[in-house]
Design a protein around this motif. Structure first.
Motif, PDB file in Angstrom:
ATOM      1  N   THR A  98       1.012  -1.051  -0.056  1.00 10.65           N
ATOM      2  CA  THR A  98       0.249   0.249  -0.027  1.00 10.65           C
ATOM      3  C   THR A  98       0.817   1.410   0.277  1.00 10.65           C
ATOM      4  O   THR A  98       0.443   2.226  -0.383  1.00 10.65           O
ATOM      5  N   ILE A 102       0.938   3.993  -2.544  1.00  7.77           N
ATOM      6  CA  ILE A 102       0.592   5.801  -2.995  1.00  7.77           C
ATOM      7  C   ILE A 102       2.484   6.072  -3.454  1.00  7.77           C
ATOM      8  O   ILE A 102       2.087   7.424  -3.480  1.00  7.77           O
ATOM      9  N   ARG A 105       2.209   6.568  -6.664  1.00  4.32           N
ATOM     10  CA  ARG A 105       1.573   6.875  -7.383  1.00  4.32           C
ATOM     11  C   ARG A 105       1.816   8.805  -7.079  1.00  4.32           C
ATOM     12  O   ARG A 105       1.516   9.563  -8.048  1.00  4.32           O
TER      13      ARG A 105
END
Length: 122
Positions: A98, A102, A105
């Motif tokens: 995760t 993040i 991105r």
């Protein structure tokens, strides 16, 4: 062979000794009734021995059952610990993935902004 008793000598007492021996032998071999409590004592002793044997047998099985239970609890605890560690590891891996998504991105967004700024400056 001389079968006289120690301390006795001479042949004059021999028939008397034989009679005395026969009398002692008859007394020793004479049939006597058993004491009234003999059967009860024998049965009581037999019952005690049987009870003791059953208790020992039960104690052995109880110890065996307790050992099996203890091994089961230890194995279950070890298995639970392994499963818990695996779950925590998978959870940590999920958190890392995760965080990487993040970060990816954010980096992609930053790259787009930089590319857009470079285009504006040109």
């Amino acid at each position: 062979m001389d079968f006289e008793r120690p301390g006795q000598t001479g042949q004059t007492d021999q028939p008397e000794q034989i009679n005395e021996f026969e009398r002692e032998l008859r007394q020793a071999m004479e049939r006597r009734p058993a004491p009234p409590s003999l059967k009860r004592r024998i049965m009581q002793q037999r019952s005690m021995l049987r009870t003791e044997r059953v208790q020992n047998h039960n104690a052995w099985w109880q110890r065996l059952a307790a050992s099996v239970l203890l091994v089961g609890v230890i194995a279950g605890g070890y298995s639970w610990r392994q499963i818990e560690e695996r779950r925590k590891g998978e959870e940590a891996a999920q958190q890392v993935f995760t965080a990487l998504r993040i970060t990816n991105r954010a980096l992609n967004d930053m790259n787009r902004r930089l590319v857009a700024r470079d285009r504006e400056e040109k």
